[in-house]
Design a protein around this motif. Sequence first.
Motif, short mmCIF file in Angstrom:
data_model
loop_
_atom_site.label_atom_id
_atom_site.label_comp_id
_atom_site.label_asym_id
_atom_site.label_seq_id
_atom_site.Cartn_x
_atom_site.Cartn_y
_atom_site.Cartn_z
N THR A 146 0.82 -1.21 0.00
CA THR A 146 0.00 0.00 0.00
C THR A 146 0.85 1.26 0.00
O THR A 146 2.07 1.23 0.07
N TRP A 147 0.16 2.39 -0.09
CA TRP A 147 0.72 3.73 -0.05
C TRP A 147 -0.35 4.64 0.50
O TRP A 147 -1.52 4.25 0.57
N THR A 166 -2.78 6.67 -0.06
CA THR A 166 -3.71 7.17 -1.06
C THR A 166 -5.13 6.77 -0.65
O THR A 166 -5.32 5.94 0.26
N GLY A 202 -5.50 3.11 -1.04
CA GLY A 202 -4.71 2.39 -0.05
C GLY A 202 -5.39 2.34 1.31
O GLY A 202 -5.45 1.28 1.94
N GLU A 241 5.21 -0.85 2.42
CA GLU A 241 5.08 0.44 1.73
C GLU A 241 5.60 0.31 0.30
O GLU A 241 6.74 -0.08 0.09
N ASP A 264 6.31 2.58 -2.78
CA ASP A 264 6.49 4.01 -3.07
C ASP A 264 6.10 4.30 -4.53
O ASP A 264 6.89 4.12 -5.45
N ILE A 265 4.88 4.76 -4.70
CA ILE A 265 4.40 5.02 -6.07
C ILE A 265 5.05 6.26 -6.67
O ILE A 265 5.01 6.46 -7.88
N SER A 266 5.68 7.09 -5.83
CA SER A 266 6.37 8.27 -6.37
C SER A 266 7.63 7.89 -7.13
O SER A 266 8.16 8.68 -7.92
N GLN A 297 5.64 0.40 -7.91
CA GLN A 297 4.52 -0.51 -8.24
C GLN A 297 4.64 -1.10 -9.63
O GLN A 297 3.87 -2.01 -9.98
#
Length: 235
Positions: A11-12, A14, A17, A35, A37-39, A43
Amino acid sequence: MARTPDITLYTWLTANGIKISIALEELSLPYRAVEVDISTNEQKEPWFLKINPNGRIPAITDGGQRVFESGSILLYLVDKYDPERSISYEPGTPEYYEQLGWLMFQMGGVGPMQGQANHFRMMASTYSEYGINRYMNETKRLYSVLNSRLESTPFLAGSKYTIADIANYAWIRYGPIALEIDLDEFPALKRWHDGIYNRRAVHRGLAVPRQVSEEQTAQRYRSMRQKMDARKLES
Protein backbone atom coordinates in the motif's frame (compact mmCIF):
# COMPACT_ATOMS: atom_id res chain seq x y z
CA MET A 1 -12.97 -24.09 10.91
CA ALA A 2 -12.05 -20.52 10.04
CA ARG A 3 -8.69 -20.08 8.36
CA THR A 4 -5.91 -18.13 10.04
CA PRO A 5 -5.10 -14.88 8.19
CA ASP A 6 -1.64 -14.58 6.67
CA ILE A 7 -2.16 -11.16 5.13
CA THR A 8 0.40 -8.80 3.69
CA LEU A 9 -0.92 -5.43 2.52
CA TYR A 10 1.01 -3.62 -0.21
CA THR A 11 0.00 0.00 0.00
CA TRP A 12 0.72 3.73 -0.05
CA LEU A 13 -0.95 6.75 1.52
CA THR A 14 -3.71 7.17 -1.06
CA ALA A 15 -7.51 6.97 -1.05
CA ASN A 16 -7.44 3.44 -2.45
CA GLY A 17 -4.71 2.39 -0.05
CA ILE A 18 -6.49 3.50 3.11
CA LYS A 19 -9.66 1.63 2.14
CA ILE A 20 -7.90 -1.63 2.87
CA SER A 21 -6.02 -0.65 6.01
CA ILE A 22 -9.25 0.74 7.48
CA ALA A 23 -11.13 -2.48 6.67
CA LEU A 24 -8.36 -4.62 8.17
CA GLU A 25 -8.42 -2.51 11.33
CA GLU A 26 -12.21 -2.65 11.55
CA LEU A 27 -12.03 -6.44 11.36
CA SER A 28 -9.17 -6.56 13.90
CA LEU A 29 -7.17 -8.77 11.53
CA PRO A 30 -3.43 -9.27 11.90
CA TYR A 31 -1.49 -8.12 8.85
CA ARG A 32 1.86 -6.86 7.70
CA ALA A 33 2.03 -3.59 5.75
CA VAL A 34 4.59 -3.12 2.99
CA GLU A 35 5.08 0.44 1.73
CA VAL A 36 5.13 0.61 -2.07
CA ASP A 37 6.49 4.01 -3.07
CA ILE A 38 4.40 5.02 -6.07
CA SER A 39 6.37 8.27 -6.37
CA THR A 40 9.30 6.19 -7.62
CA ASN A 41 7.14 3.80 -9.70
CA GLU A 42 7.95 0.92 -7.39
CA GLN A 43 4.52 -0.51 -8.24
CA LYS A 44 5.79 -1.16 -11.78
CA GLU A 45 8.70 -3.32 -10.66
CA PRO A 46 8.63 -7.03 -11.62
CA TRP A 47 8.26 -8.26 -8.04
CA PHE A 48 5.07 -6.24 -7.56
CA LEU A 49 3.60 -7.08 -10.98
CA LYS A 50 3.54 -10.69 -9.82
CA ILE A 51 1.09 -9.57 -7.14
CA ASN A 52 -0.88 -7.09 -9.24
CA PRO A 53 -0.34 -7.38 -13.00
CA ASN A 54 -1.87 -3.92 -13.41
CA GLY A 55 0.88 -2.30 -11.36
CA ARG A 56 -1.37 -0.42 -8.93
CA ILE A 57 -1.73 -0.34 -5.16
CA PRO A 58 -3.29 -1.64 -3.02
CA ALA A 59 -2.93 -5.39 -3.25
CA ILE A 60 -2.80 -8.15 -0.68
CA THR A 61 -1.50 -11.64 -0.39
CA ASP A 62 -3.11 -14.03 2.05
CA GLY A 63 -0.95 -17.11 2.19
CA GLY A 64 -0.79 -18.24 -1.42
CA GLN A 65 -3.75 -16.13 -2.54
CA ARG A 66 -3.20 -12.78 -4.24
CA VAL A 67 -6.03 -10.24 -4.44
CA PHE A 68 -5.79 -6.94 -6.31
CA GLU A 69 -8.16 -4.04 -7.04
CA SER A 70 -9.44 -2.38 -3.88
CA GLY A 71 -13.09 -3.32 -4.35
CA SER A 72 -12.16 -6.96 -4.81
CA ILE A 73 -9.97 -6.86 -1.71
CA LEU A 74 -12.80 -5.45 0.39
CA LEU A 75 -15.16 -8.18 -0.81
CA TYR A 76 -12.51 -10.83 -0.18
CA LEU A 77 -11.90 -9.65 3.38
CA VAL A 78 -15.55 -9.73 4.38
CA ASP A 79 -16.18 -13.02 2.56
CA LYS A 80 -13.32 -14.70 4.41
CA TYR A 81 -13.11 -12.88 7.71
CA ASP A 82 -16.42 -11.25 8.58
CA PRO A 83 -18.71 -14.17 9.52
CA GLU A 84 -20.52 -11.98 12.05
CA ARG A 85 -21.13 -9.34 9.34
CA SER A 86 -19.68 -6.51 11.42
CA ILE A 87 -18.95 -4.38 8.32
CA SER A 88 -20.95 -6.22 5.67
CA TYR A 89 -24.35 -7.66 4.88
CA GLU A 90 -25.14 -11.30 4.26
CA PRO A 91 -24.87 -12.23 0.55
CA GLY A 92 -28.25 -12.66 -1.08
CA THR A 93 -30.06 -10.16 1.13
CA PRO A 94 -31.52 -6.88 -0.20
CA GLU A 95 -29.01 -4.95 1.92
CA TYR A 96 -26.12 -6.90 0.39
CA TYR A 97 -27.05 -5.73 -3.09
CA GLU A 98 -27.46 -2.16 -1.84
CA GLN A 99 -23.98 -2.44 -0.34
CA LEU A 100 -22.64 -3.80 -3.62
CA GLY A 101 -24.25 -0.98 -5.58
CA TRP A 102 -22.65 1.76 -3.47
CA LEU A 103 -19.31 -0.02 -3.55
CA MET A 104 -19.46 -0.08 -7.35
CA PHE A 105 -20.61 3.55 -7.33
CA GLN A 106 -17.30 4.43 -5.73
CA MET A 107 -15.23 2.15 -7.93
CA GLY A 108 -16.82 3.32 -11.18
CA GLY A 109 -17.75 6.89 -10.28
CA VAL A 110 -16.24 8.70 -7.33
CA GLY A 111 -12.77 7.18 -7.68
CA PRO A 112 -12.25 7.73 -11.41
CA MET A 113 -13.84 11.19 -11.52
CA GLN A 114 -12.16 12.54 -8.39
CA GLY A 115 -8.92 10.97 -9.57
CA GLN A 116 -9.16 12.97 -12.79
CA ALA A 117 -10.01 16.11 -10.79
CA ASN A 118 -6.87 15.50 -8.74
CA HIS A 119 -4.83 15.08 -11.91
CA PHE A 120 -5.99 18.25 -13.65
CA ARG A 121 -6.01 20.39 -10.50
CA MET A 122 -2.62 19.29 -9.17
CA MET A 123 -0.57 17.04 -11.44
CA ALA A 124 -1.07 17.77 -15.15
CA SER A 125 1.93 19.08 -17.08
CA THR A 126 -0.13 22.03 -18.38
CA TYR A 127 -3.01 24.03 -16.91
CA SER A 128 -6.40 23.04 -18.33
CA GLU A 129 -9.38 25.06 -17.17
CA TYR A 130 -11.67 22.74 -19.11
CA GLY A 131 -10.22 19.63 -17.46
CA ILE A 132 -10.41 21.12 -13.99
CA ASN A 133 -14.00 22.34 -14.39
CA ARG A 134 -15.18 19.13 -16.05
CA TYR A 135 -13.92 16.79 -13.35
CA MET A 136 -14.48 19.07 -10.36
CA ASN A 137 -18.12 19.50 -11.40
CA GLU A 138 -18.58 15.77 -11.90
CA THR A 139 -16.99 15.04 -8.54
CA LYS A 140 -19.35 17.46 -6.84
CA ARG A 141 -22.30 15.92 -8.67
CA LEU A 142 -21.35 12.52 -7.30
CA TYR A 143 -21.02 14.02 -3.83
CA SER A 144 -24.57 15.33 -4.22
CA VAL A 145 -25.78 11.81 -5.05
CA LEU A 146 -24.18 10.51 -1.86
CA ASN A 147 -25.64 13.42 0.08
CA SER A 148 -29.15 12.65 -1.20
CA ARG A 149 -28.82 9.03 -0.19
CA LEU A 150 -27.53 9.93 3.27
CA GLU A 151 -30.40 12.31 3.91
CA SER A 152 -32.63 9.27 4.35
CA THR A 153 -30.30 6.67 5.87
CA PRO A 154 -27.37 6.77 8.31
CA PHE A 155 -25.10 4.72 6.06
CA LEU A 156 -24.99 4.02 2.35
CA ALA A 157 -26.32 0.47 2.43
CA GLY A 158 -28.82 1.11 5.20
CA SER A 159 -28.65 1.16 8.99
CA LYS A 160 -25.18 -0.36 9.26
CA TYR A 161 -21.64 0.85 8.48
CA THR A 162 -20.16 -1.39 5.78
CA ILE A 163 -17.40 -1.69 3.21
CA ALA A 164 -19.50 0.57 0.97
CA ASP A 165 -19.02 3.37 3.48
CA ILE A 166 -15.32 2.60 3.89
CA ALA A 167 -14.71 2.72 0.13
CA ASN A 168 -16.52 6.01 -0.39
CA TYR A 169 -15.17 7.61 2.78
CA ALA A 170 -11.59 6.97 1.68
CA TRP A 171 -12.15 9.27 -1.31
CA ILE A 172 -14.46 11.82 0.33
CA ARG A 173 -11.80 12.33 3.00
CA TYR A 174 -9.49 13.85 0.38
CA GLY A 175 -12.09 16.13 -1.22
CA PRO A 176 -11.57 19.03 1.22
CA ILE A 177 -7.83 18.39 1.69
CA ALA A 178 -6.79 17.99 -1.94
CA LEU A 179 -9.49 19.80 -3.92
CA GLU A 180 -10.80 22.33 -1.37
CA ILE A 181 -14.34 20.96 -1.68
CA ASP A 182 -16.45 22.40 1.12
CA LEU A 183 -18.41 19.56 2.72
CA ASP A 184 -20.72 22.13 4.31
CA GLU A 185 -22.37 22.21 0.86
CA PHE A 186 -23.36 18.58 1.49
CA PRO A 187 -24.67 18.46 5.10
CA ALA A 188 -25.69 14.80 5.21
CA LEU A 189 -22.42 13.75 3.60
CA LYS A 190 -20.48 15.85 6.09
CA ARG A 191 -22.32 14.28 9.04
CA TRP A 192 -21.52 10.82 7.68
CA HIS A 193 -17.89 11.74 6.94
CA ASP A 194 -17.30 13.18 10.41
CA GLY A 195 -18.85 10.16 12.12
CA ILE A 196 -16.63 7.75 10.22
CA TYR A 197 -13.53 9.86 10.83
CA ASN A 198 -14.13 9.59 14.58
CA ARG A 199 -13.94 5.80 14.58
CA ARG A 200 -10.82 4.45 16.29
CA ALA A 201 -10.21 1.81 13.64
CA VAL A 202 -10.33 4.49 10.97
CA HIS A 203 -7.61 6.49 12.71
CA ARG A 204 -5.46 3.39 12.90
CA GLY A 205 -6.07 2.68 9.22
CA LEU A 206 -5.16 6.22 8.22
CA ALA A 207 -1.71 5.73 9.77
CA VAL A 208 -0.81 2.86 7.40
CA PRO A 209 1.78 2.39 6.04
CA ARG A 210 3.07 5.29 8.18
CA GLN A 211 1.81 8.20 10.22
CA VAL A 212 1.49 11.54 8.43
CA SER A 213 -0.17 14.49 10.15
CA GLU A 214 -3.23 16.21 8.74
CA GLU A 215 -1.21 19.40 8.31
CA GLN A 216 1.57 17.60 6.43
CA THR A 217 -1.02 16.10 4.09
CA ALA A 218 -2.75 19.45 3.59
CA GLN A 219 0.56 21.20 2.92
CA ARG A 220 1.54 18.64 0.30
CA TYR A 221 -1.65 19.20 -1.65
CA ARG A 222 -1.49 22.95 -1.15
CA SER A 223 1.97 22.99 -2.71
CA MET A 224 0.74 20.95 -5.68
CA ARG A 225 -2.17 23.35 -6.28
CA GLN A 226 0.16 26.33 -6.09
CA LYS A 227 2.41 24.82 -8.75
CA MET A 228 -0.61 24.31 -11.01
CA ASP A 229 -1.76 27.88 -10.40
CA ALA A 230 1.71 29.04 -11.47
CA ARG A 231 1.32 27.10 -14.70
CA LYS A 232 -1.93 28.95 -15.31
CA LEU A 233 -0.15 32.29 -15.03
CA GLU A 234 2.54 31.10 -17.44
CA SER A 235 0.06 29.92 -20.06
